[in-house]
Design a protein around this motif. Structure first.
Motif, short mmCIF file in Angstrom:
data_model
loop_
_atom_site.label_atom_id
_atom_site.label_comp_id
_atom_site.label_asym_id
_atom_site.label_seq_id
_atom_site.Cartn_x
_atom_site.Cartn_y
_atom_site.Cartn_z
N LEU A 42 0.86 -1.20 0.00
CA LEU A 42 0.00 0.00 0.00
C LEU A 42 0.89 1.25 0.00
O LEU A 42 1.22 1.80 1.05
CB LEU A 42 -0.92 0.00 1.22
CG LEU A 42 -1.89 -1.17 1.31
CD1 LEU A 42 -2.70 -1.09 2.61
CD2 LEU A 42 -2.83 -1.16 0.11
N LYS A 43 1.24 1.65 -1.19
CA LYS A 43 2.18 2.76 -1.32
C LYS A 43 1.67 4.05 -0.66
O LYS A 43 2.45 4.83 -0.14
CB LYS A 43 2.42 3.01 -2.81
CG LYS A 43 3.54 3.96 -3.09
CD LYS A 43 3.88 3.91 -4.56
CE LYS A 43 5.10 4.74 -4.84
NZ LYS A 43 5.51 4.64 -6.23
N THR A 44 0.36 4.24 -0.70
CA THR A 44 -0.19 5.48 -0.13
C THR A 44 0.06 5.56 1.38
O THR A 44 -0.12 6.63 1.97
CB THR A 44 -1.70 5.58 -0.38
OG1 THR A 44 -2.34 4.47 0.22
CG2 THR A 44 -2.04 5.59 -1.87
N GLU A 45 0.47 4.44 2.00
CA GLU A 45 0.73 4.43 3.45
C GLU A 45 2.22 4.37 3.79
O GLU A 45 2.58 4.26 4.96
CB GLU A 45 0.01 3.24 4.12
CG GLU A 45 -1.47 3.17 3.82
CD GLU A 45 -2.19 4.47 4.11
OE1 GLU A 45 -2.11 4.94 5.26
OE2 GLU A 45 -2.80 5.02 3.18
N HIS A 46 3.07 4.45 2.78
CA HIS A 46 4.51 4.32 3.04
C HIS A 46 5.02 5.42 3.98
O HIS A 46 5.98 5.21 4.72
CB HIS A 46 5.31 4.38 1.74
CG HIS A 46 5.25 3.09 0.94
ND1 HIS A 46 5.88 2.93 -0.26
CD2 HIS A 46 4.63 1.91 1.20
CE1 HIS A 46 5.65 1.70 -0.72
NE2 HIS A 46 4.89 1.08 0.14
N TYR A 47 4.37 6.58 3.94
CA TYR A 47 4.82 7.68 4.81
C TYR A 47 4.71 7.28 6.28
O TYR A 47 5.55 7.59 7.12
CB TYR A 47 4.02 8.97 4.52
CG TYR A 47 2.60 8.91 5.01
CD1 TYR A 47 2.26 9.36 6.28
CD2 TYR A 47 1.59 8.36 4.23
CE1 TYR A 47 0.95 9.26 6.75
CE2 TYR A 47 0.30 8.26 4.67
CZ TYR A 47 -0.02 8.71 5.94
OH TYR A 47 -1.30 8.60 6.41
N ALA A 48 3.64 6.55 6.61
CA ALA A 48 3.42 6.16 8.01
C ALA A 48 4.36 5.03 8.42
O ALA A 48 4.82 4.97 9.56
CB ALA A 48 1.96 5.76 8.22
N LEU A 49 4.65 4.15 7.45
CA LEU A 49 5.63 3.09 7.72
C LEU A 49 6.99 3.72 8.02
O LEU A 49 7.66 3.36 8.98
CB LEU A 49 5.73 2.16 6.50
CG LEU A 49 6.69 0.99 6.61
CD1 LEU A 49 6.26 0.03 7.71
CD2 LEU A 49 6.78 0.24 5.28
#
Ligand SMILES: Cc1cc2nc3c(=O)[nH]c(=O)nc-3n(C[C@H](O)[C@H](O)[C@H](O)COP(=O)(O)OP(=O)(O)OC[C@H]3O[C@@H](n4cnc5c(N)ncnc54)[C@H](O)[C@@H]3O)c2cc1C
Length: 355
Positions: A42-49
């Protein structure tokens, strides 16, 4: 058995799979999905990872299963349109009858010296994990520079300061105001949020070079323990190297039916495709639906649609940490808790529909 090969199990590839499986794949067709990862990321969540506020498992979604779907792990290194083959890093060659190219994008460094070698990234899950380690190993008071104040830079900066208020975070923005293409109301809202949370926004910036633990904004040398690059994207290298017509962003120009002119069995989806809108997961999904429609007609030997209506985009939503958000929905700006809840809801729905 004729073979459809899908390169990349991202948002575009997954949507194509989910449209065709389990019931819409003709009996004489099989699918081979090739991705370097054994899951949809889920690329759209990479910032949170990268910020360390969600776990790795939260960003992974299993690929669908079907007796006529084969998953092939591997790094695609070349596509031969004339021979209808894909080459993987280990030298294996795979033939296709139909092909969907959905390899997404990589960072674009605009020839800034040192940027590629010395900055961190959130484009791939591997890079986001590496960035997570660098950011979360920092001591109290360490400095973080985020280059690029688009959606991903803004989301990363806000998520990070909320979980690590002890860090000193700067975000470099090329324009006069953050996300100025959205609306003045949203720009002001985001800039005020950053002010309140002690994130320094540096407008009118131009990063000219990066050195170990330093970057240059115009001529100013600025110390940074970690530098994260979110300042531009370009299609994956394999796509950039294809000898076909591309637009200024190096994305492949397509017919209205989304295939490469002259190759009516090769479709391009998502960030690699030259479309009328800015790249997004929503756009990749909308386009994949149209590609599947074309494939289904082609396989039945029916005439292809001459054109499609514009892909319906519902808007854009961004997060400012876990509690606040912003976005444009039906062209109207929304901010605050409702925007954040909407964003979380959409993610929940996406995961629900993708098993
Ligand atoms: C931090 C961040 C936040 C974002 N937020 C939003 C948002 O809120 N809304 C929105 O609509 N969009 C958002 N986007 C943009 C969105 O993520 C992309 O537009 C979308 O992922 C494009 O989908 P795609 O199918 O083209 O490629 P991707 O989803 O990137 O998938 C590409 C796939 O190809 C695989 N791959 C790539 N190269 C190779 C290779 N050589 N060999 C084998 N496999 C390979 C990858 O592993 C991946 O599975 C965001 C992006 C980022 C970085």
């Amino acid at each position: 058995m004729k073979k459809l090969v899908i390169l990349g199990g991202g948002y575009g590839g997954m949507k194509a799979l989910n449209r065709l499986l389990p019931n819409n794949l003709p009996e004489d067709r099989s699918i081979t999905l090739i991705d370097r990862n054994p899951y949809h990321s889920l690329k759209t969540e990479h910032y949170a990872l990268a910020a360390g506020t969600i776990s790795d498992q939260h960003v992974r979604v299993s690929f669908p299963e079907h007796p006529r779907l084969t998953y092939k792990a591997g790094n695609v290194t070349a596509i031969s349109l004339d021979e209808a083959t894909i080459t993987l890093e280990d030298g294996e060659s795979i033939h296709y009858d139909d092909l969907i190219i959905g390899l997404g994008c990589v960072d674009k460094y605009h020839n800034v010296p040192g940027a590629k070698e010395l900055t961190y990234s959130i484009q791939t899950i591997h890079q986001a994990r590496r960035t997570y380690q660098a950011l979360n190993n920092l001591g109290k008071g360490a400095t973080v520079s985020i280059v690029g104040a688009g959606l991903s830079g803004v989301e990363l900066a806000s998520e990070l300061i909320e979980s690590r208020p002890d860090l000193s975070i700067r975000i470099f923005d090329r324009g006069e105001h953050i996300l100025s293409s959205f609306s003045p109301k949203l720009s002001t809202y985001i800039e005020n949020w950053f002010k309140k949370h002690n994130v320094e926004v540096i407008n009118h910036s131009n990063i000219t070079a990066v050195e170990e633990h330093y970057l240059y904004n115009h001529q100013d040398r600025i110390q940074s323990d970690v530098i994260v690059w979110t300042a531009g994207i370009q299609p994956s290298r394999v796509v950039r190297e294809l000898p076909v017509e591309k637009d200024k962003q190096n994305r492949i120009k397509l017919t209205p039916q989304h295939f490469i002119p002259g190759y009516d069995n090769v479709f391009v989806v998502g960030d690699c495709a030259s479309l009328d809108y800015a790249p997004s997961a929503q756009l990749a999904e909308g386009q994949a639906e149209q590609i599947v429609e074309v494939l289904e007609k082609k396989w039945k030997n029916e005439p292809l649609p001459e054109s499609f209506p514009p892909i319906k985009l519902k808007g854009t939503l961004g997060s400012l940490g876990k509690k606040q958000g912003f976005g444009l929905v039906a062209d109207r700006p929304i901010t605050g808790r409702v925007a954040r809840l909407l964003k979380s809801g959409i993610l929940w729905m996406y995961k629900y529909h993708n098993g």
